[in-house]
Design a protein around this motif. Structure first.
Motif, PDB file in Angstrom:
ATOM      1  N   GLY A   7       1.037  -1.047   0.401  1.00 26.59           N
ATOM      2  CA  GLY A   7      -0.107  -0.022  -0.010  1.00 26.59           C
ATOM      3  C   GLY A   7       0.668   1.098  -0.597  1.00 26.59           C
ATOM      4  O   GLY A   7       2.372   1.185  -0.005  1.00 26.59           O
ATOM      5  N   SER A   8      -0.149   2.582  -0.283  1.00 24.47           N
ATOM      6  CA  SER A   8       1.267   3.207  -0.236  1.00 24.47           C
ATOM      7  C   SER A   8       0.984   4.167   1.138  1.00 24.47           C
ATOM      8  O   SER A   8       1.743   5.120   1.242  1.00 24.47           O
ATOM      9  CB  SER A   8       0.895   4.504  -0.915  1.00 24.47           C
ATOM     10  OG  SER A   8      -0.689   4.986  -1.267  1.00 24.47           O
ATOM     11  N   GLY A   9       0.323   3.700   1.818  1.00 26.64           N
ATOM     12  CA  GLY A   9       0.483   4.291   3.582  1.00 26.64           C
ATOM     13  C   GLY A   9      -0.116   5.545   3.809  1.00 26.64           C
ATOM     14  O   GLY A   9      -1.010   5.935   4.712  1.00 26.64           O
ATOM     15  N   GLY A  10      -0.605   6.205   3.027  1.00 28.31           N
ATOM     16  CA  GLY A  10      -1.738   6.918   3.536  1.00 28.31           C
ATOM     17  C   GLY A  10      -2.172   7.844   1.797  1.00 28.31           C
ATOM     18  O   GLY A  10      -1.799   7.875   1.067  1.00 28.31           O
ATOM     19  N   SER A  11      -2.580   9.481   2.463  1.00 31.59           N
ATOM     20  CA  SER A  11      -2.996  10.436   1.480  1.00 31.59           C
ATOM     21  C   SER A  11      -1.173  11.271   1.642  1.00 31.59           C
ATOM     22  O   SER A  11      -1.056  11.091   2.017  1.00 31.59           O
ATOM     23  CB  SER A  11      -3.866  11.042   1.887  1.00 31.59           C
ATOM     24  OG  SER A  11      -3.082  12.569   1.034  1.00 31.59           O
ATOM     25  N   ARG A  12      -1.288  11.037  -0.346  1.00 30.04           N
ATOM     26  CA  ARG A  12       0.447  11.955  -0.238  1.00 30.04           C
ATOM     27  C   ARG A  12      -0.178  12.532   0.493  1.00 30.04           C
ATOM     28  O   ARG A  12       1.415  12.527   0.808  1.00 30.04           O
ATOM     29  CB  ARG A  12       0.106  12.484  -1.936  1.00 30.04           C
ATOM     30  CG  ARG A  12       0.131  10.987  -2.758  1.00 30.04           C
ATOM     31  CD  ARG A  12       0.204  11.754  -4.210  1.00 30.04           C
ATOM     32  NE  ARG A  12       0.585  11.759  -4.790  1.00 30.04           N
ATOM     33  CZ  ARG A  12       1.332  12.403  -6.053  1.00 30.04           C
ATOM     34  NH1 ARG A  12      -0.149  12.593  -6.781  1.00 30.04           N
ATOM     35  NH2 ARG A  12       2.468  12.677  -6.699  1.00 30.04           N
ATOM     36  N   LEU A  13      -0.511  14.051   0.498  1.00 29.41           N
ATOM     37  CA  LEU A  13      -0.374  15.019   1.855  1.00 29.41           C
ATOM     38  C   LEU A  13      -0.093  14.747   2.759  1.00 29.41           C
ATOM     39  O   LEU A  13       0.424  15.394   3.459  1.00 29.41           O
ATOM     40  CB  LEU A  13      -1.482  15.886   1.002  1.00 29.41           C
ATOM     41  CG  LEU A  13      -1.353  16.228  -0.236  1.00 29.41           C
ATOM     42  CD1 LEU A  13      -3.027  16.030  -0.664  1.00 29.41           C
ATOM     43  CD2 LEU A  13      -0.288  17.630  -0.227  1.00 29.41           C
ATOM     44  N   VAL A  14      -0.268  13.698   3.721  1.00 34.02           N
ATOM     45  CA  VAL A  14      -0.151  12.647   4.929  1.00 34.02           C
ATOM     46  C   VAL A  14       1.228  12.301   5.050  1.00 34.02           C
ATOM     47  O   VAL A  14       1.651  12.695   5.808  1.00 34.02           O
ATOM     48  CB  VAL A  14      -1.341  12.482   5.249  1.00 34.02           C
ATOM     49  CG1 VAL A  14      -1.423  12.422   6.713  1.00 34.02           C
ATOM     50  CG2 VAL A  14      -2.985  13.373   5.448  1.00 34.02           C
TER      51      VAL A  14
ATOM     52  N   CYS B 280      -8.176  13.433   0.888  1.00 36.93           N
ATOM     53  CA  CYS B 280      -8.891  12.486   1.829  1.00 36.93           C
ATOM     54  C   CYS B 280      -8.779  10.828   1.529  1.00 36.93           C
ATOM     55  O   CYS B 280      -9.648  10.488   1.985  1.00 36.93           O
ATOM     56  CB  CYS B 280     -10.283  12.745   2.240  1.00 36.93           C
ATOM     57  SG  CYS B 280     -10.082  14.476   2.165  1.00 36.93           S
ATOM     58  N   SER B 281      -7.827  10.886   0.315  1.00 38.33           N
ATOM     59  CA  SER B 281      -8.348   9.235  -0.128  1.00 38.33           C
ATOM     60  C   SER B 281      -7.375   8.661   0.021  1.00 38.33           C
ATOM     61  O   SER B 281      -5.433   9.616  -0.401  1.00 38.33           O
ATOM     62  CB  SER B 281      -8.820   8.829  -1.064  1.00 38.33           C
ATOM     63  OG  SER B 281      -8.895   7.790  -1.963  1.00 38.33           O
ATOM     64  N   THR B 282      -6.777   7.319   0.179  1.00 39.50           N
ATOM     65  CA  THR B 282      -5.007   6.124   0.108  1.00 39.50           C
ATOM     66  C   THR B 282      -4.648   6.686  -1.466  1.00 39.50           C
ATOM     67  O   THR B 282      -5.407   6.045  -1.906  1.00 39.50           O
ATOM     68  CB  THR B 282      -5.126   5.266   0.729  1.00 39.50           C
ATOM     69  OG1 THR B 282      -5.600   5.840   2.533  1.00 39.50           O
ATOM     70  CG2 THR B 282      -3.442   5.049   0.381  1.00 39.50           C
TER      71      THR B 282
END
Ligand code: PLP
Length: 392
Positions: free
Chosen positions: A73-80, A270-272
Motif C-alpha cells: 500500500g502507499s500508506g495514506g494520502s500523499r499529502l499526509v 482524503c483518500s489513500t
C-alpha cells in the motif's frame, strides 16, 4: 416494507427486466484469454486493455520491483504520509506526453473526473455536458456547485445555442466531453467544441479514457487524432486502467490548476494514494507506448478487419473506428441471451444494458486489443456473426 424485503423485491424486478448482473470468476492467462471455474477456455473480447500491456513482462517486472522495494500500500494520502517518488516521476512523464504543464494522479479515472469537476465548477459557473458522458462526469457535475446543462450527443450547434443564452450570466464555463464515448465508440467533435470554448471563454474538459494509447499516430489520444495540440483551454483527463493496463486516473492541465486540485480536491486530500506498484506499472506501460508507437497502428488494422467481416456478414456495428465496436441488439434480455450463446462457444462478450446505456438500446461491446492474434480474432468475429444471424 422493511429494508430486507425492499432489497429482495428490487432484485426480482431487475431479474424480470433482464437487468440483473452476475459476476463470472475467471482466471486470466493473458490479455485476451481466460479459463472459468469449470475449466472452459474463453476468448475475452471486451477488455479495455487495448494494448495488451497488463501482461507485458517489463510492466510486470516494474510492478514487482516497486512492490519489493516500497511495499504494497502507499500508506495514506500523499499529502499526509508523504508522496512516493514514483508518483511524481509518472506525473512529470505523462504531462510531457500529453503536452501539458503538469499532471496529478487520482486513485482511478472515476475519481479523477469526480475530483476535477467537483473542485473547479463553483457556484455561479456553468457546465455543458454531453448526454452520453461517462457516469464519473455525471457524478462530478452532481457534486459540484455549478449549474449543469446536458446537450444532445456530439451536438456542437446545440452547445453554441446554450452558450449564447447562458454564458453571459455564468462566471466560468466548462464544456465537458468524453474523447471516445465508452459505450458507443463515437468520437467527440473536438475541433468544434474547442472553437466554441475559445469564442465563449470556456474550458474544454476531455475525458480521454478510451483515446489514450489508441488514437493519434503516437497514441496521445483524441486531440492528436484531430491534429490539435494541447493548449491552455484544454483540461485532459486520462486513466491508467485501460491502454496502460494498470490502475489510476490522471488530470493533465496548467500548473495552477494542478496545484489547486492538489490542495482542494477531497479525492486527493482524503483518500489513500494508489499502490506504488500500480504507478510503476503504468509508467513502464507509458514508456513502452512511447518506444513502440507502431503498436497503436495494430488497433487500427484489427479494427478495419473487424468492420469488413461484420459488414460482409450484414451485422450492424456502431463506433467511429477506435477500439470500441458496440453491436446493437436492443432488448436487454436478448443481450443476455446472446452473451450466454457466445459464452457456450468460448467467447466472453458481455451484454451492456441499462443503466450503462438507455433502456431498449442494449448492445454487445466488442473491443480490440493490439495483441489479438489476427487469425483467431477473425474466427471470433465469424462466430459472433453466426450467433447473431441465427438469433435475430
Ligand atoms: C469514459 C470513461 N471515463 C472514466 C472511466 C473510469 O476509469 P477507471 O476505470 O480508471 O475508474 C471509464 C471507465 O470505465 C470510462 O469509460
Amino acid at each position: 416494507m422493511n429494508f430486507a424485503n425492499r432489497c429482495e423485491e428490487k432484485v426480482q424486478q431487475l431479474q424480470a427486466h433482464g437487468l440483473i448482473r452476475d459476476l463470472h470468476d475467471l482466471e486470466f492467462c493473458d490479455a485476451c484469454h481466460a479459463v472459468d471455474g469449470a475449466g472452459h477456455r474463453l476468448f475475452v473480447a471486451c477488455s479495455n486493455d487495448y494494448l495488451g500491456l497488463r501482461f507485458h513482462g517489463d510492466v510486470i517486472s516494474a510492478a514487482r520491483n516497486a512492490l519489493e522495494q516500497v511495499g504494497i500500500g502507499s500508506g495514506g494520502s500523499r499529502l499526509v504520509t508523504g508522496s512516493h517518488a514514483i508518483c511524481g516521476a509518472f506525473e512529470r512523464e505523462i504531462a510531457a506526453f500529453k503536452g501539458a504543464e503538469a499532471a496529478l494522479l487520482f486513485s482511478s479515472g472515476y475519481m479523477a473526473n469526480v475530483g476535477l469537476i467537483s473542485t473547479v465548477a463553483e457556484e455561479g459557473d456553468l457546465i455543458l455536458s454531453d448526454e452520453k458522458n461517462h457516469a464519473s462526469i455525471i457524478d462530478g457535475c452532481r457534486l459540484s456547485r455549478g449549474k449543469t446543462l446536458v446537450y444532445p450527443h456530439r451536438d456542437a450547434e446545440y452547445v453554441e445555442k446554450l452558450l449564447r443564452v447562458n454564458r453571459a450570466v455564468a462566471t466560468n464555463c466548462f464544456i465537458v466531453t468524453d474523447g471516445v464515448f465508452s459505450m458507443d465508440g463515437t468520437i467527440a467533435p473536438l475541433p468544434e467544441l474547442l472553437a466554441l470554448a475559445e469564442r465563449f471563454d470556456a474550458q474544454l474538459i476531455i475525458d480521454d479514457a478510451h483515446g489514450l494509447g489508441v488514437l493519434g499516430a503516437h497514441g496521445h489520444g483524441t486531440l492528436e487524432h484531430f491534429g490539435i495540440p494541447m493548449g491552455p483551454r484544454v483540461i485532459s483527463v486520462g486513466t491508467c486502467s485501460k491502454a496502460l493496463g494498470s490502475l489510476g486516473g490522471v488530470v493533465c492541465a496548467s500548473k495552477a490548476l494542478v496545484s489547486l486540485l492538489r490542495s482542494r480536491s477531497h479525492q486527493v486530500l482524503c483518500s489513500t494514494m494508489l499502490p506504488p506498484s500500480a504507478v510503476a506499472a503504468a509508467q513502464k506501460a507509458l514508456d513502452l507506448l512511447q518506444k513502440f508507437p507502431a503498436t497503436v497502428q495494430e488497433i487500427g488494422h484489427l479494427s478495419t478487419m473487424a468492420k469488413d467481416i461484420f459488414l460482409k456478414n450484414s451485422i450492424p456495428i456502431m463506433g467511429d473506428g477506435g477500439a470500441i465496436f458496440p453491436i446493437p441488439v436492443g432488448d436487454e434480455r436478448r443481450a443476455t441471451f446472446l452473451a450466454q450463446k457466445l459464452y457456450a462457444q468460448g467467447i466472453y462478450l458481455q451484454g451492456i444494458r441499462y443503466p450503462s446505456v438507455p433502456m431498449g438500446s442494449a448492445r454487445l461491446r466488442l473491443t480490440i486489443c493490439a495483441s489479438y492474434d489476427e487469425g483467431e480474432f477473425a474466427d471470433v468475429i465469424g462466430k459472433i456473426s453466426k450467433v447473431l444471424a441465427a438469433n435475430k
